[in-house]
Design an enzyme around this catalytic site. Structure first.
Site, PDB file in Angstrom:
ATOM      1  N   ASP A 106      -2.481  -8.552  11.523  1.00 63.11           N
ATOM      2  CA  ASP A 106      -3.831  -8.975  11.151  1.00 63.11           C
ATOM      3  C   ASP A 106      -4.326 -10.171  11.957  1.00 63.11           C
ATOM      4  OD1 ASP A 106      -3.979  -7.010   9.115  1.00 63.11           O
ATOM      5  OD2 ASP A 106      -2.687  -8.265   7.880  1.00 63.11           O
ATOM      6  N   HIS A 129       5.549 -12.900   7.392  1.00 65.77           N
ATOM      7  CA  HIS A 129       5.774 -11.520   6.969  1.00 65.77           C
ATOM      8  C   HIS A 129       6.967 -11.471   6.021  1.00 65.77           C
ATOM      9  CE1 HIS A 129       6.306  -7.143   7.155  1.00 65.77           C
ATOM     10  NE2 HIS A 129       5.024  -7.145   7.478  1.00 65.77           N
ATOM     11  N   ARG A 164       2.805  -4.927  16.739  1.00 63.20           N
ATOM     12  CA  ARG A 164       1.417  -4.474  16.567  1.00 63.20           C
ATOM     13  C   ARG A 164       0.457  -5.558  17.064  1.00 63.20           C
ATOM     14  NH1 ARG A 164       1.629  -3.155  10.285  1.00 63.20           N
ATOM     15  NH2 ARG A 164       2.454  -5.281  10.372  1.00 63.20           N
ATOM     16  N   SER A 211       0.824  -1.221   0.000  1.00 58.30           N
ATOM     17  CA  SER A 211       0.000   0.000   0.000  1.00 58.30           C
ATOM     18  C   SER A 211       0.853   1.265   0.000  1.00 58.30           C
ATOM     19  CB  SER A 211      -0.977   0.012   1.181  1.00 58.30           C
ATOM     20  OG  SER A 211      -0.317  -0.244   2.400  1.00 58.30           O
ATOM     21  N   HIS A 262      -1.987  -8.903   1.852  1.00 60.68           N
ATOM     22  CA  HIS A 262      -1.696  -7.637   2.556  1.00 60.68           C
ATOM     23  C   HIS A 262      -2.882  -7.345   3.490  1.00 60.68           C
ATOM     24  CE1 HIS A 262       0.087  -3.844   3.382  1.00 60.68           C
ATOM     25  NE2 HIS A 262      -0.255  -3.149   2.310  1.00 60.68           N
TER      26      HIS A 262
HETATM   27  N1  CMX Z   1       0.925 -19.930   5.764  1.00 61.81           N
HETATM   28  C1  CMX Z   1       1.321 -20.814   4.815  1.00 61.81           C
HETATM   29  N2  CMX Z   1       2.383 -20.614   4.017  1.00 61.81           N
HETATM   30  C2  CMX Z   1       3.097 -19.494   4.207  1.00 61.81           C
HETATM   31  C3  CMX Z   1       2.793 -18.570   5.212  1.00 61.81           C
HETATM   32  C4  CMX Z   1       1.633 -18.806   5.996  1.00 61.81           C
HETATM   33  N3  CMX Z   1       1.212 -17.937   6.924  1.00 61.81           N
HETATM   34  N4  CMX Z   1       3.708 -17.566   5.176  1.00 61.81           N
HETATM   35  C5  CMX Z   1       4.551 -17.866   4.170  1.00 61.81           C
HETATM   36  N5  CMX Z   1       4.195 -19.021   3.585  1.00 61.81           N
HETATM   37  C6  CMX Z   1       4.774 -19.657   2.403  1.00 61.81           C
HETATM   38  C7  CMX Z   1       4.644 -18.708   1.223  1.00 61.81           C
HETATM   39  O1  CMX Z   1       3.335 -18.795   0.639  1.00 61.81           O
HETATM   40  C8  CMX Z   1       5.738 -19.202   0.313  1.00 61.81           C
HETATM   41  O2  CMX Z   1       5.304 -20.391  -0.311  1.00 61.81           O
HETATM   42  P1  CMX Z   1       5.643 -20.696  -1.883  1.00 61.81           P
HETATM   43  O3  CMX Z   1       7.131 -20.610  -1.982  1.00 61.81           O
HETATM   44  O4  CMX Z   1       5.069 -22.027  -2.098  1.00 61.81           O
HETATM   45  O5  CMX Z   1       4.950 -19.593  -2.655  1.00 61.81           O
HETATM   46  C9  CMX Z   1       6.844 -19.583   1.319  1.00 61.81           C
HETATM   47  O6  CMX Z   1       6.170 -19.819   2.573  1.00 61.81           O
HETATM   48  C10 CMX Z   1       7.895 -18.524   1.521  1.00 61.81           C
HETATM   49  O7  CMX Z   1       7.266 -17.339   1.932  1.00 61.81           O
HETATM   50  P2  CMX Z   1       8.039 -16.290   2.857  1.00 61.81           P
HETATM   51  O8  CMX Z   1       9.308 -15.922   2.156  1.00 61.81           O
HETATM   52  O9  CMX Z   1       8.127 -16.797   4.244  1.00 61.81           O
HETATM   53  O10 CMX Z   1       7.025 -15.071   2.887  1.00 61.81           O
HETATM   54  P3  CMX Z   1       6.759 -13.981   1.773  1.00 61.81           P
HETATM   55  O11 CMX Z   1       7.651 -12.818   2.033  1.00 61.81           O
HETATM   56  O12 CMX Z   1       6.793 -14.541   0.391  1.00 61.81           O
HETATM   57  O13 CMX Z   1       5.235 -13.599   2.055  1.00 61.81           O
HETATM   58  C11 CMX Z   1       3.359 -13.064   3.375  1.00 61.81           C
HETATM   59  C12 CMX Z   1       4.856 -12.859   3.193  1.00 61.81           C
HETATM   60  C13 CMX Z   1       2.865 -12.116   4.443  1.00 61.81           C
HETATM   61  C14 CMX Z   1       2.635 -12.714   2.060  1.00 61.81           C
HETATM   62  C15 CMX Z   1       3.102 -14.553   3.779  1.00 61.81           C
HETATM   63  O14 CMX Z   1       3.725 -14.835   5.001  1.00 61.81           O
HETATM   64  C16 CMX Z   1       1.619 -14.883   3.851  1.00 61.81           C
HETATM   65  O15 CMX Z   1       1.008 -15.185   2.811  1.00 61.81           O
HETATM   66  N6  CMX Z   1       1.007 -14.807   5.086  1.00 61.81           N
HETATM   67  C17 CMX Z   1      -0.421 -15.010   5.253  1.00 61.81           C
HETATM   68  C18 CMX Z   1      -1.181 -13.789   4.758  1.00 61.81           C
HETATM   69  C19 CMX Z   1      -1.004 -12.629   5.731  1.00 61.81           C
HETATM   70  O16 CMX Z   1      -1.144 -12.770   6.935  1.00 61.81           O
HETATM   71  N7  CMX Z   1      -0.750 -11.420   5.178  1.00 61.81           N
HETATM   72  C20 CMX Z   1      -0.690 -10.186   5.980  1.00 61.81           C
HETATM   73  C21 CMX Z   1       0.698  -9.575   6.106  1.00 61.81           C
HETATM   74  C22 CMX Z   1       0.650  -8.285   6.907  1.00 61.81           C
HETATM   75  C23 CMX Z   1      -0.038  -7.196   6.113  1.00 61.81           C
HETATM   76  O17 CMX Z   1       0.513  -6.755   5.087  1.00 61.81           O
HETATM   77  O18 CMX Z   1      -1.140  -6.770   6.497  1.00 61.81           O
END
Ligand code: CMX
Length: 441
Positions: free
Chosen positions: A373, A318, A327, A241, A271
């Site tokens: 979140d 994250h 937070r 964002s 996000h």
């Molecule tokens: N559950 C399951 N799998 C997860 C995970 C979770 N909570 N967090 C990361 N992973 C997976 C990723 O999907 C990725 O898988 P692939 O390689 O198969 O695509 C792998 O682990 C590596 O990811 P990462 O390097 O640890 O994390 P990223 O930087 O790529 O992504 C985030 C970060 C937040 C998108 C991810 O942790 C996620 O999808 N979390 C759940 C959604 C969430 O809570 N988002 C809110 C974030 C805060 C905000 O912006 O508001």
């Protein structure tokens, strides 16, 4: 000019001169290297932006102008009888770089009250959407309808000089922040409360008035809104964002257009939309397990099932953080103070015990800990705000404070059009074979 505008101009002039000097003397210094994996994997870890308002540390979490969330909860001005910070004070800190006095925070409250009138056509535009439209869609449409009021767009069309961009962006910033709670509350009451709208209360602070217009008069809900609006406001510059707002603003799109872009990014489930996904996921778990208070073992089983279905566990992980999000901790603290026996809040705490060991056992997941979140929805449900599709709008109202303060700095420092270089897979392959140069100009 108003007090905060004068103060910002003074700070901006000083830093502008310093930045010019830094670039003149050190502009050729190399600050890092970029790996091929980084350009394929979301540019993680590439330092490529300057953002003034806040800085994220992977271990300590977010700091706003050097202050952590616990420090801000202690040091920022409060509402009468309240103990959570006024978001007005944090906005002042992010924009000006100094802790505000009570009078400074009150000044911001007054300015936002004065500027809070939303023209009728904005409501009519939202009303043209079907009630079934997602609240974030309605929110972005409302922001776009409000763009008719942009000082920046009008002054640019009239031939504004570059040196005045900051002032027009500042005026749009103050108008937009002042008006967002009214638009957001309108959407909430339209979609979920049969269109029974509540007029603003000009005696309340920004977040207190927002709580009032949403229809929640409980003093502790007002406190929750003050805390919520404070902790969600900024997370340095690279998150979707903030980066989207900054990127679109770099084309000199006005703050309404830029902020709407940021909100479209916030509406993604990886996000900001994760806040609705968390509570939806918990409700589904409760329904499937037929209990309001699943055990840690039951939660563990449900998490494994979620992962086996190829889904993410919402609220966990994250891109930058590698510890529990402060937070999340601030909200946990609020929960312990105001609703320690609430079963949904307790479930969030049980999830916090059950999930990290499971995610830790999956090598590819870099951060097994909860983010902001993971907690917010349970606090809102406690007060009766059960309509979880609305939650990302609350996040968006708060996020305006940080990304728009940053947009003021972007124009005050004269940042240019953002335009990183991209490469094709063909060029990457040629480069790996030693047949082409990957660096462009
Ligand atoms: N559950 C399951 N799998 C997860 C995970 C979770 N909570 N967090 C990361 N992973 C997976 C990723 O999907 C990725 O898988 P692939 O390689 O198969 O695509 C792998 O682990 C590596 O990811 P990462 O390097 O640890 O994390 P990223 O930087 O790529 O992504 C985030 C970060 C937040 C998108 C991810 O942790 C996620 O999808 N979390 C759940 C959604 C969430 O809570 N988002 C809110 C974030 C805060 C905000 O912006 O508001």
């Amino acid at each position: 000019m108003g007090v905060i505008k004068d103060k910002f101009k003074e700070k901006a002039d000083g830093l502008s001169a310093e930045v010019k000097d830094i670039l003149k003397q050190h502009g050729e210094k190399v600050i890092g290297e970029v790996k091929l994996s980084q350009i394929y994997q979301g540019m993680r870890g590439i330092t490529g932006l300057v953002t003034e308002t806040s800085l994220l540390d992977s271990q300590d979490g977010i700091r706003f102008r050097g202050y952590s969330i616990p420090e801000l909860r202690e040091k920022l001005p409060k509402a009468d009888g309240g103990s959570e910070p006024l978001p007005e004070g944090l906005f002042y800190l992010m924009l000006v770089g100094e802790l505000p006095t009570e009078e400074d925070a009150q000044h911001v409250t007054n300015v936002w009250q004065r500027r809070s009138h939303v023209p009728g056509h904005v409501f009519h535009t939202i009303d043209a959407l079907p009630l079934s439209s997602h609240p974030m869609t309605q929110f972005v449409v409302g922001i776009m309808a409000l763009q008719t009021e942009s000082h920046f767009a009008k002054q640019y069309a009239a031939g504004m000089s570059k040196k005045d961009y900051w002032a027009a962006v500042f005026d749009d910033t103050m108008d937009l922040i002042a008006r967002l709670p009214r638009i957001a509350a309108y959407i909430y009451r339209r979609k979920y409360k049969l269109g029974n709208h509540i007029q603003p209360n000009g005696l309340l602070d920004w977040a207190g008035n927002f709580a009032h217009m949403l229809g929640f008069e409980d003093q502790s809900f007002r406190e929750l809104m003050r805390l919520y609006m404070t902790i969600h406001c900024d997370h340095e510059g690279g998150n979707v964002s903030a980066h989207a707002t900054h990127l679109v603003g770099s084309a000199l799109s006005d703050p309404y257009l830029s902020f709407a872009a940021g909100m479209n990014g916030l509406a993604g489930p990886l996000h900001g939309l994760a806040n609705q996904e968390v509570i939806k996921w918990i409700f589904e778990m409760q329904e499937e397990l037929e209990t309001d208070l699943p055990t840690k073992e039951q939660i563990g089983e449900y998490v494994r099932k979620t992962l086996a279905e190829g889904k993410v566990v919402p609220g966990y992980g994250h891109a930058v953080l590698r510890k529990t999000d402060p937070r999340f901790e601030a909200q946990m603290d609020f929960g312990k103070k105001h609703m320690p026996d609430d079963p949904l809040v307790q479930t969030v705490w049980n999830i916090y015990e059950a999930v990290p060991p499971i995610l830790q056992s999956i090598a590819k997941i870099k951060n097994p800990w909860p983010n902001v979140d993971a907690h917010s929805g349970a606090l809102l449900v406690h007060y009766g705000m059960v309509e979880y599709e609305f939650y990302t709008v609350l996040f968006g109202v708060s996020r305006s404070l940080g990304v728009l303060a940053s947009l003021c700095w972007d124009r005050a420092l004269g940042f240019p059009l953002e335009r990183p270089k991209s490469v094709s897979n063909r060029l990457v392959k040629l480069w790996l074979e030693g047949k082409g140069e990957i660096w462009g100009d």
